[in-house]
Write a protein that holds these residues in place. Structure first.
Motif, PDB file in Angstrom:
ATOM      1  N   ARG A 172       0.718  -1.305  -0.052  1.00 44.99           N
ATOM      2  CA  ARG A 172       0.071  -0.150  -0.086  1.00 44.99           C
ATOM      3  C   ARG A 172       0.890   1.335  -0.203  1.00 44.99           C
ATOM      4  N   LEU A 173       2.059   1.185   0.593  1.00 45.62           N
ATOM      5  CA  LEU A 173       2.886   2.331   0.510  1.00 45.62           C
ATOM      6  C   LEU A 173       4.094   2.315  -0.566  1.00 45.62           C
ATOM      7  N   ARG A 174       3.487   1.827  -1.879  1.00 41.98           N
ATOM      8  CA  ARG A 174       4.429   1.742  -2.971  1.00 41.98           C
ATOM      9  C   ARG A 174       5.344   0.949  -3.024  1.00 41.98           C
ATOM     10  N   ASN A 175       6.090   0.402  -1.893  1.00 39.72           N
ATOM     11  CA  ASN A 175       6.882  -0.581  -1.639  1.00 39.72           C
ATOM     12  C   ASN A 175       6.324  -1.695  -1.102  1.00 39.72           C
ATOM     13  N   ARG A 197       2.887  -1.309  10.477  1.00 40.85           N
ATOM     14  CA  ARG A 197       3.890  -1.399   9.763  1.00 40.85           C
ATOM     15  C   ARG A 197       5.206  -1.962  10.659  1.00 40.85           C
ATOM     16  N   VAL A 198       5.848  -2.802  10.499  1.00 44.26           N
ATOM     17  CA  VAL A 198       6.996  -3.462  11.080  1.00 44.26           C
ATOM     18  C   VAL A 198       8.336  -2.936  10.901  1.00 44.26           C
ATOM     19  N   ASP A 229      11.017   4.739   1.233  1.00 42.42           N
ATOM     20  CA  ASP A 229      11.960   3.476   0.617  1.00 42.42           C
ATOM     21  C   ASP A 229      11.268   2.822  -0.182  1.00 42.42           C
ATOM     22  N   ALA A 230      12.170   2.699  -1.431  1.00 36.87           N
ATOM     23  CA  ALA A 230      11.941   1.870  -2.714  1.00 36.87           C
ATOM     24  C   ALA A 230      11.925   0.421  -2.518  1.00 36.87           C
ATOM     25  N   THR A 231      12.695  -0.063  -1.567  1.00 38.29           N
ATOM     26  CA  THR A 231      12.949  -1.546  -1.534  1.00 38.29           C
ATOM     27  C   THR A 231      12.004  -2.277  -0.755  1.00 38.29           C
ATOM     28  N   SER A 232      12.070  -3.608  -0.921  1.00 38.35           N
ATOM     29  CA  SER A 232      11.115  -4.558  -0.466  1.00 38.35           C
ATOM     30  C   SER A 232      11.532  -5.270   0.768  1.00 38.35           C
ATOM     31  N   GLN A 233      10.516  -5.435   1.758  1.00 33.47           N
ATOM     32  CA  GLN A 233      10.574  -6.207   2.779  1.00 33.47           C
ATOM     33  C   GLN A 233       9.252  -7.171   2.937  1.00 33.47           C
ATOM     34  N   TYR A 234       9.622  -8.506   2.537  1.00 34.67           N
ATOM     35  CA  TYR A 234       8.467  -9.129   2.463  1.00 34.67           C
ATOM     36  C   TYR A 234       8.528 -10.697   2.941  1.00 34.67           C
ATOM     37  N   LEU A 235       7.441 -11.488   2.960  1.00 37.67           N
ATOM     38  CA  LEU A 235       7.259 -12.784   3.453  1.00 37.67           C
ATOM     39  C   LEU A 235       7.913 -13.020   5.110  1.00 37.67           C
ATOM     40  N   PRO A 236       7.048 -12.401   6.044  1.00 41.32           N
ATOM     41  CA  PRO A 236       7.389 -12.295   7.198  1.00 41.32           C
ATOM     42  C   PRO A 236       7.008 -13.872   7.861  1.00 41.32           C
ATOM     43  N   GLN A 237       7.739 -14.146   9.075  1.00 44.32           N
ATOM     44  CA  GLN A 237       7.715 -15.396   9.903  1.00 44.32           C
ATOM     45  C   GLN A 237       7.552 -14.900  11.280  1.00 44.32           C
ATOM     46  N   LEU A 238       6.491 -15.387  11.866  1.00 41.22           N
ATOM     47  CA  LEU A 238       6.473 -14.925  13.469  1.00 41.22           C
ATOM     48  C   LEU A 238       6.468 -16.014  14.280  1.00 41.22           C
ATOM     49  N   ALA A 239       7.094 -16.111  15.508  1.00 39.58           N
ATOM     50  CA  ALA A 239       7.516 -17.099  16.481  1.00 39.58           C
ATOM     51  C   ALA A 239       7.208 -16.185  18.005  1.00 39.58           C
TER      52      ALA A 239
END
Length: 521
Positions: free
Chosen positions: A340-343, A363-364, A371-381
Motif C-alpha cells: 500500500r505504501l508503493r513498496n 508496519r513493522v 524507501d523503494a526497497t521490499s521487505q516481505y514474507l514475514p515469519q512469526l514466533a
C-alpha cells in the motif's frame, strides 16, 4: 590590641558554603546514578557467528536442487533436538528433511517416508510439528500426473516419529485428492491431538485452480494421526481462499488465517501461465477464523480488506501469511506483506481477545516509508516469556530492489514497538534465482523458518548465493540470535542515592532561624 572573634552561637562563613556544596554534590550523584546506572533494561540482541548451511548439498556445486520454504521445529522435551522440513523445486518436486541433536550446530539429512504408490510423481508442501510428549509429526502431499493438467497434489499423508525424525512410521492417508497448501499443528495441551488445514480444490488447470468455492478446511485427529475426521470448511465458500496458517490457543481454541485473493483470476486460475509481470492491481483480504469446539464450528473475521499484492504467484505455492499464538497472554498475531505504501512492507495485526477483534495493521520494518526497497514474507514466533520475533526477506541494502537478505525484529510489548532490524544474513543474495526464473517468476519459497526460545532464536531461510540466474540452486541457511538482559544495578541503591541528594537539597533550601548575635562585653 583587641582581636575580633566570631560571635557566640555563630558559625564560620565558609561552613554554609560547604553544606550547600555537599548537598548539590549529592543531588548530582543521585541524578547521575539514576540516569546512568543500568536498571532492568531491554535485552541485548546479537547474532552468533556467520551463516551456516542446513541442507547437505549446500557446498556441493553439482547439487543444483532448489531448496526453499523451510519450517523448523524444536522438541518441547529436548529443545536441542531440531528438525527442518522443506520442499525442493528442481530437478523435480520433492520434500527434504534434516535433523539436529545439538541445537542446530550440525545437521543430518533424513530420508522421507515412502507412501508405496508407484504412480506418485513427487512430494510437495511438507509440514512438521512436535506434540507435547515429544512425538514428531510429518504431513505432506504426494504428486500425481493428471492428463491435461500436469502434476497436481493427489493425496495428503501423515507419518510419526519417536526419535526426532530419524525414522518414521508408514504414512497414513489423511485426505485427497487435489489437496493444496497443507499446514499441520499439534495441540500443546493434549497429547495425540492434531489438526490439518488445506485448500480443497475441485478442479485444476496447468497453473491454477479453475473454479471458485474451493474452501479452506480443517481435519482433526485425536489418536496421534492414526485416523482423521471429516474436513470442515472454516470460511465462506464464495471466497477465492488460499494459503492457510494455523495455531492453537491456551484453552484449546483453534485459529486459521488465510488469504482471500477476491477477483484475482490472474493468479488464482493461472491466467499468467507462469510468466512474470505486474501483480494483480486489485485488493486482497486477510481473513481469520476461530473455533472454540476443536474445529467443529467456526466464526470468521475479516482482518484486513485492502491488502495490495506485490507479486504474481503460482497456485501450487503462493506466499503464506504467518500466524502465532501467545498462549500465556491469550494474544494472537498475524503477519503478511503489503504494497500500500508503493513498496512492499511487513505488517502485523494483533488480537488481544482471542481472535474476536483485531487491531489495525501496524508496519513493522524500520525503513523509511518512502524507501523503494521490499521487505516481505514475514515469519512469526513467540518465545516462552512472550517476546514476539519476526523475520523477513529484506532488500534495503540494494536500491535496485533485487539483492535480498534476511532481518529480525523483536517486540517485548505485545507487538506495539519493535527493536531495530538485526541483519541475519551476512551476505545478500539474488532474488531472481530459483525455479521459474526463465519465465520471470522465480520461486524463492513461500515461508521462512523460525523457532524462538527465551534467550535464543534460530532462523532458517532460502539462500541463493550458491546459484545464478541460469543455475537455480537454492540452499537453506541459518542464523542463531541470542537475547541477554543487562544485569541491573540494585534499584534500592539507585533510589537511595537519589533520595539522599534530594534530602540534602531540601535542607539547604528550607530557611532556618539563626541565633541573635550578642555584643562583646
Amino acid at each position: 590590641m583587641s582581636q575580633d572573634r566570631p560571635a557566640r552561637g555563630g558559625h564560620r562563613p565558609e561552613t554554609g558554603g560547604r553544606r550547600v556544596g555537599l548537598a548539590l554534590g549529592l543531588v548530582v550523584a543521585g541524578l547521575v546514578s539514576y540516569l546512568v546506572l543500568p536498571g532492568p533494561g531491554a535485552p541485548r540482541v546479537r547474532r552468533l557467528g556467520a551463516n551456516l548451511p542446513v541442507n547437505a548439498g549446500a557446498l556441493d556445486r553439482l547439487d543444483v536442487s532448489a531448496n526453499n520454504s523451510p519450517v523448523v521445529v524444536a522438541n518441547p522435551r529436548h529443545p536441542s533436538d531440531l528438525v527442518v522440513a522443506n520442499r525442493a523445486g528442481t530437478p523435480a518436486f520433492s520434500c527434504r528433511l534434516h535433523t539436529s541433536g545439538d541445537g542446530g550446530s550440525s545437521w543430518a539429512p533424513v530420508a522421507m517416508p515412502q507412501v508405496g504408490r508407484p504412480e506418485v510423481a513427487g512430494c510437495l508442501a511438507p509440514d512438521i510439528a512436535y506434540g507435547p510428549d515429544g512425538t514428531l509429526y510429518l504431513a505432506f502431499t504426494s504428486l500425481g500426473e493428471v492428463p491435461g493438467q500436469g502434476t497436481v497434489p493427489d493425496a495428503l499423508w501423515v507419518a510419526t516419529s519417536g526419535d526426532n525424525g530419524r525414522t518414521f512410521t508408514t504414512p497414513v492417508l489423511a485426505s485427497g485428492p487435489l489437496v493444496f497448501h497443507v499446514r499441520l499443528v499439534a495441540d500443546p495441551g493434549v497429547s495425540g491431538r492434531l489438526y490439518l488445514t488445506w485448500l480443497q480444490a475441485s478442479q485444476t488447470a496447468a497453473a491454477g485452480v479453475t473454479s471458485t468455492g474451493n474452501p479452506i478446511v480443517v481435519s482433526r485427529s485425536d489418536d496421534a494421526g492414526a485416523t482423521w475426521g471429516p474436513p470442515v470448511p472454516v470460511g465462506a465458500p464464495r471466497r477465492r481462499a488460499m494459503s492457510p496458517a494455523i495455531g492453537v490457543g491456551d484453552a484449546g481454541e483453534l485459529y486459521v488465517a488465510f488469504l482471500d485473493v477476491e477477483d484475482d483470476r490472474l493468479d488464482y486460475t493461472g491466467a499468467h501461465e507462469g510468466r512474470g509481470g505486474d501483480p494483480y492491481p486489485g485488493p486482497w483480504a486477510l481473513v481469520a477464523s476461530r473455533s472454540k469446539d476443536h474445529g467443529a464450528t467456526w466464526a470468521e473475521v475479516v482482518v484486513e480488506t485492502r491488502l495490495t499484492p506485490v507479486q504474481r504467484f503460482i497456485t501450487l505455492y503462493p506466499p503464506a501469511p504467518s500466524l502465532a499464538v501467545d498462549r500465556r497472554r491469550h494474544r494472537v498475531y498475524l503477519a503478511f506483506h503489503d504494497g500500500r505504501l508503493r513498496n512492499s512492507d511487513v505488517f502485523l495485526w494483533t488480537s488481544g481477545d482471542g481472535g474476536r477483534r483485531w487491531a489495525k495493521g501496524r508496519r513493522v520494518n524500520d525503513t523509511s516509508p518512502a524507501d523503494a526497497t521490499s521487505q516481505y514474507l514475514p515469519q512469526l514466533a513467540v518465545a516462552e516469556d512472550g517476546r514476539l520475533d519476526v523475520i523477513y526477506n529484506d532488500r534495503r541494502g540494494d536500491p535496485t530492489d533485487v539483492m535480498t537478505g534476511v532481518s529480525l525484529q523483536s517486540s517485548f510489548d505485545g507487538g506495539t514497538t519493535f527493536t531495530s532490524a538485526l541483519r541475519l544474513s551476512d551476505r545478500d543474495f539474488d532474488s531472481r534465482v530459483g525455479y521459474g526464473a526463465a519465465t520471470g517468476l522465480p520461486d524463492l519459497g513461500n515461508r521462512l523458518g523460525l523457532v524462538s526460545r527465551r534467550s535464543r532464536t534460530l532462523a532458517v531461510w532460502t539462500d541463493t548465493r550458491g546459484g545464478s540466474e541460469t543455475i537455480p540452486k537454492q540452499d537453506l541457511a541459518k542464523a542463531v540470535v541470542t537475547f541477554s538482559t543487562p544485569r541491573p544495578f540494585p534499584a534500592v541503591l539507585r533510589w537511595g542515592i537519589l533520595l539522599i541528594g534530594v534530602t540534602g537539597l531540601l535542607g539547604v533550601m528550607i530557611p532556618r532561624r539563626r541565633p541573635r548575635r550578642q555584643a562583646l562585653p
